[in-house]
Design a protein around this motif. Structure first.
Motif, PDB file in Angstrom:
ATOM      1  N   MET A   1       0.843  -1.194   0.000  1.00 47.65           N
ATOM      2  CA  MET A   1       0.000   0.000   0.000  1.00 47.65           C
ATOM      3  C   MET A   1       0.885   1.253   0.000  1.00 47.65           C
ATOM      4  N   ALA A   2       0.438   2.293  -0.700  1.00 45.35           N
ATOM      5  CA  ALA A   2       1.182   3.547  -0.725  1.00 45.35           C
ATOM      6  C   ALA A   2       1.093   4.207   0.660  1.00 45.35           C
ATOM      7  N   ASP A   3       2.131   4.976   1.012  1.00 42.12           N
ATOM      8  CA  ASP A   3       2.144   5.528   2.371  1.00 42.12           C
ATOM      9  C   ASP A   3       1.264   6.778   2.503  1.00 42.12           C
ATOM     10  N   ARG A   4       1.023   7.516   1.410  1.00 37.73           N
ATOM     11  CA  ARG A   4       0.168   8.704   1.493  1.00 37.73           C
ATOM     12  C   ARG A   4      -1.087   8.493   0.677  1.00 37.73           C
ATOM     13  N   GLY A   5      -2.217   8.732   1.285  1.00 38.19           N
ATOM     14  CA  GLY A   5      -3.489   8.494   0.614  1.00 38.19           C
ATOM     15  C   GLY A   5      -3.857   9.616  -0.341  1.00 38.19           C
ATOM     16  N   ILE A   6      -4.985   9.455  -1.007  1.00 38.95           N
ATOM     17  CA  ILE A   6      -5.410  10.422  -2.020  1.00 38.95           C
ATOM     18  C   ILE A   6      -5.649  11.801  -1.414  1.00 38.95           C
ATOM     19  N   LEU A   7      -6.207  11.880  -0.218  1.00 37.14           N
ATOM     20  CA  LEU A   7      -6.517  13.199   0.355  1.00 37.14           C
ATOM     21  C   LEU A   7      -5.243  13.947   0.748  1.00 37.14           C
ATOM     22  N   GLU A   8      -4.259  13.214   1.270  1.00 40.83           N
ATOM     23  CA  GLU A   8      -2.969  13.847   1.569  1.00 40.83           C
ATOM     24  C   GLU A   8      -2.321  14.371   0.296  1.00 40.83           C
ATOM     25  N   ARG A   9      -2.407  13.589  -0.758  1.00 42.11           N
ATOM     26  CA  ARG A   9      -1.778  14.014  -2.025  1.00 42.11           C
ATOM     27  C   ARG A   9      -2.500  15.215  -2.630  1.00 42.11           C
ATOM     28  N   LEU A  10      -3.819  15.216  -2.547  1.00 39.34           N
ATOM     29  CA  LEU A  10      -4.577  16.349  -3.091  1.00 39.34           C
ATOM     30  C   LEU A  10      -4.301  17.623  -2.292  1.00 39.34           C
ATOM     31  N   ALA A  11      -4.031  17.471  -1.003  1.00 38.02           N
ATOM     32  CA  ALA A  11      -3.724  18.646  -0.179  1.00 38.02           C
ATOM     33  C   ALA A  11      -2.421  19.296  -0.628  1.00 38.02           C
ATOM     34  N   GLU A  12      -1.548  18.486  -1.240  1.00 38.13           N
ATOM     35  CA  GLU A  12      -0.250  19.016  -1.695  1.00 38.13           C
ATOM     36  C   GLU A  12      -0.299  19.567  -3.110  1.00 38.13           C
ATOM     37  N   GLY A  13      -1.293  19.152  -3.911  1.00 42.21           N
ATOM     38  CA  GLY A  13      -1.357  19.641  -5.285  1.00 42.21           C
ATOM     39  C   GLY A  13      -2.190  18.725  -6.165  1.00 42.21           C
ATOM     40  N   VAL A  14      -2.181  19.035  -7.466  1.00 37.35           N
ATOM     41  CA  VAL A  14      -2.984  18.268  -8.420  1.00 37.35           C
ATOM     42  C   VAL A  14      -2.519  16.815  -8.466  1.00 37.35           C
ATOM     43  N   VAL A  15      -3.477  15.903  -8.552  1.00 31.29           N
ATOM     44  CA  VAL A  15      -3.173  14.482  -8.754  1.00 31.29           C
ATOM     45  C   VAL A  15      -3.611  14.096 -10.162  1.00 31.29           C
ATOM     46  N   LEU A  16      -2.751  13.352 -10.858  1.00 34.14           N
ATOM     47  CA  LEU A  16      -3.074  12.880 -12.206  1.00 34.14           C
ATOM     48  C   LEU A  16      -3.647  11.468 -12.134  1.00 34.14           C
ATOM     49  N   GLY A  17      -4.901  11.325 -12.550  1.00 36.70           N
ATOM     50  CA  GLY A  17      -5.528  10.008 -12.622  1.00 36.70           C
ATOM     51  C   GLY A  17      -5.008   9.240 -13.826  1.00 36.70           C
ATOM     52  N   ASP A  18      -5.720   8.206 -14.226  1.00 34.37           N
ATOM     53  CA  ASP A  18      -5.275   7.454 -15.398  1.00 34.37           C
ATOM     54  C   ASP A  18      -6.236   7.661 -16.561  1.00 34.37           C
ATOM     55  N   GLY A  19      -6.015   6.912 -17.644  1.00 27.28           N
ATOM     56  CA  GLY A  19      -6.802   7.110 -18.855  1.00 27.28           C
ATOM     57  C   GLY A  19      -7.963   6.132 -18.950  1.00 27.28           C
ATOM     58  N   GLY A  20      -8.450   5.927 -20.177  1.00 29.92           N
ATOM     59  CA  GLY A  20      -9.617   5.073 -20.388  1.00 29.92           C
ATOM     60  C   GLY A  20      -9.210   3.624 -20.629  1.00 29.92           C
ATOM     61  N   TYR A  21     -10.012   2.719 -20.128  1.00 33.43           N
ATOM     62  CA  TYR A  21      -9.692   1.297 -20.275  1.00 33.43           C
ATOM     63  C   TYR A  21     -10.662   0.537 -21.186  1.00 33.43           C
ATOM     64  N   ILE A  22     -11.958   0.646 -20.914  1.00 29.48           N
ATOM     65  CA  ILE A  22     -12.870  -0.326 -21.518  1.00 29.48           C
ATOM     66  C   ILE A  22     -12.967  -0.159 -23.043  1.00 29.48           C
ATOM     67  N   VAL A  23     -13.022   1.091 -23.533  1.00 31.24           N
ATOM     68  CA  VAL A  23     -13.093   1.304 -24.982  1.00 31.24           C
ATOM     69  C   VAL A  23     -11.756   0.921 -25.634  1.00 31.24           C
ATOM     70  N   GLU A  24     -10.666   1.260 -24.958  1.00 31.36           N
ATOM     71  CA  GLU A  24      -9.343   0.900 -25.469  1.00 31.36           C
ATOM     72  C   GLU A  24      -9.219  -0.629 -25.585  1.00 31.36           C
ATOM     73  N   LEU A  25      -9.674  -1.344 -24.572  1.00 31.43           N
ATOM     74  CA  LEU A  25      -9.564  -2.806 -24.600  1.00 31.43           C
ATOM     75  C   LEU A  25     -10.531  -3.417 -25.607  1.00 31.43           C
ATOM     76  N   GLU A  26     -11.644  -2.713 -25.883  1.00 27.91           N
ATOM     77  CA  GLU A  26     -12.521  -3.154 -26.980  1.00 27.91           C
ATOM     78  C   GLU A  26     -11.777  -2.992 -28.303  1.00 27.91           C
ATOM     79  N   GLN A  27     -11.089  -1.859 -28.466  1.00 31.34           N
ATOM     80  CA  GLN A  27     -10.378  -1.622 -29.726  1.00 31.34           C
ATOM     81  C   GLN A  27      -9.199  -2.585 -29.895  1.00 31.34           C
ATOM     82  N   ARG A  28      -8.699  -3.099 -28.780  1.00 29.24           N
ATOM     83  CA  ARG A  28      -7.626  -4.107 -28.862  1.00 29.24           C
ATOM     84  C   ARG A  28      -8.181  -5.512 -29.077  1.00 29.24           C
ATOM     85  N   GLY A  29      -9.504  -5.632 -29.090  1.00 26.02           N
ATOM     86  CA  GLY A  29     -10.108  -6.911 -29.464  1.00 26.02           C
ATOM     87  C   GLY A  29     -10.522  -7.828 -28.340  1.00 26.02           C
ATOM     88  N   TYR A  30     -10.586  -7.305 -27.100  1.00 25.13           N
ATOM     89  CA  TYR A  30     -10.849  -8.192 -25.967  1.00 25.13           C
ATOM     90  C   TYR A  30     -12.241  -8.057 -25.362  1.00 25.13           C
TER      91      TYR A  30
END
Ligand code: ZN
Length: 329
Positions: A1-30
């Protein structure tokens, strides 16, 4: 587990989430086109792992469990309803393993398409489905409930997360043809009601491209002072049809509508200026889009470079040099 949670990280600045999965994996054929359900977590776990690692390599700071449309009734539509626990558990394990020690893992709940206003029966059915997924996704750092078209279902999701866990909750609304939710609330009202319900991060995801999501983002930003999230799609929309699933290109002709990585990089910079705290991508946002967002937010680090010259002009990379030298000789 990471030592700092999402709220601690947001208190320090912007957090970058991730991208899209389900449509991408459809386009990859799965993934089954149109159904967009997550049984891939048990049928092709390696494909999910690979996409998580691409997001990690791009500089993303959170991996979202690939359990989109992983509720019992949605999985029933493709014959996997009896495997809801197994699929959600497998998706969680894959994300946890890919994340390693430093990234955060977000659980995933989303619209079930089964909730109706003022209907106790649908309340109970949907609450049970959320509870089942929350239990199967044990071990995540926080939970994202996403793609809510109705504020009522979003509030029910928030209530189940708060009742079943002590984890931070992020809830994001989605808008299609109207500027109000499908049960009649503006973006501003949604933000305030979700914040009042104890949701830690409130925002928007999916459906709209950056240009058509920004007015909703600004409306929410003006309406409340909590943490705000925005995760647009990377498929071009129009003013007439500002949601990508309303396009005749959906679900299997989306490729020509893809936005460039630079358009998502610009979105990230604009979102940060507006005061968005959690910035990420939804459908159509590939690792290259996320890398450009990471760069725009000053988060792309040496360790994320997929080759030593990733920041050089493209004409100066190792790929073109041998060819140019060959031509000049
Ligand atoms: Zn999406």
């Amino acid at each position: 587990m990471a030592d700092r949670g999402i709220l601690e990280r947001l208190a320090e600045g912007v957090v970058l989430g991730d991208g899209g999965y389900i449509v991408e994996l459809e386009q990859r054929g799965y993934v089954v086109t149109g159904a967009f359900t997550p049984e891939i977590a048990i049928t092709h776990p390696g494909a999910v792992r690979e996409l998580h690692l691409e997001m990690k390599n791009a500089g993303c700071e959170v991996l979202q469990v690939m359990a989109f449309y992983g509720s019992r009734e949605k999985l029933n539509t493709v014959g996997y309803g009896d495997k809801v626990m197994e699929i959600n558990r497998a998706a969680t394990d894959i994300a946890r393993e890919a994340a390693g020690g430093d990234m955060l893992v977000a659980g995933d709940l989303c619209t079930t398409w089964m909730w109706e206003p003022d209907d106790d029966k649908s309340d109970r059915l949907v609450a049970d489905m959320f509870d089942e997924q929350i239990e199967a996704q044990a071990g995540v750092d926080f939970i994202i409930g996403e793609l809510f078209f109705k504020l009522g279902e979003a509030l029910l999701c928030a209530e189940r997360i708060k009742r079943k866990t002590s984890l931070p909750a992020m809830i994001t609304m989605s808008f299609r043809e109207s500027n109000v939710s499908e049960d009649g609330f503006t973006a501003a009202e949604c933000a305030r009601r979700l914040q009042d319900a104890g949701v830690d991060i409130v925002g928007l995801n999916c459906m709209n491209d950056p240009q058509r999501m920004l007015p909703h983002v600004r409306e929410m930003r003006d309406a409340f002072d909590g943490y705000l999230a925005a995760q647009p799609v990377a498929f071009r929309c129009t003013d007439e049809t500002p949601w990508f699933t309303g396009s005749p290109a959906f679900p299997d002709r989306l490729e020509p509508n893809q936005l460039t990585r630079y358009e998502l990089g610009e979105f990230a910079a604009t979102a940060k200026d507006i005061g968005v705290n959690y910035i990420g991508g939804c459908c159509g946002c590939k690792a290259t889009h996320m890398r450009e967002m990471a760069k725009a937010l000053g988060k792309f680090k040496e360790k994320h470079r997929w080759n030593a010259r990733a920041d050089m002009p493209m004409s100066e990379t190792e790929f073109s040099r041998p060819r140019r030298e060959a031509v000049s000789e």
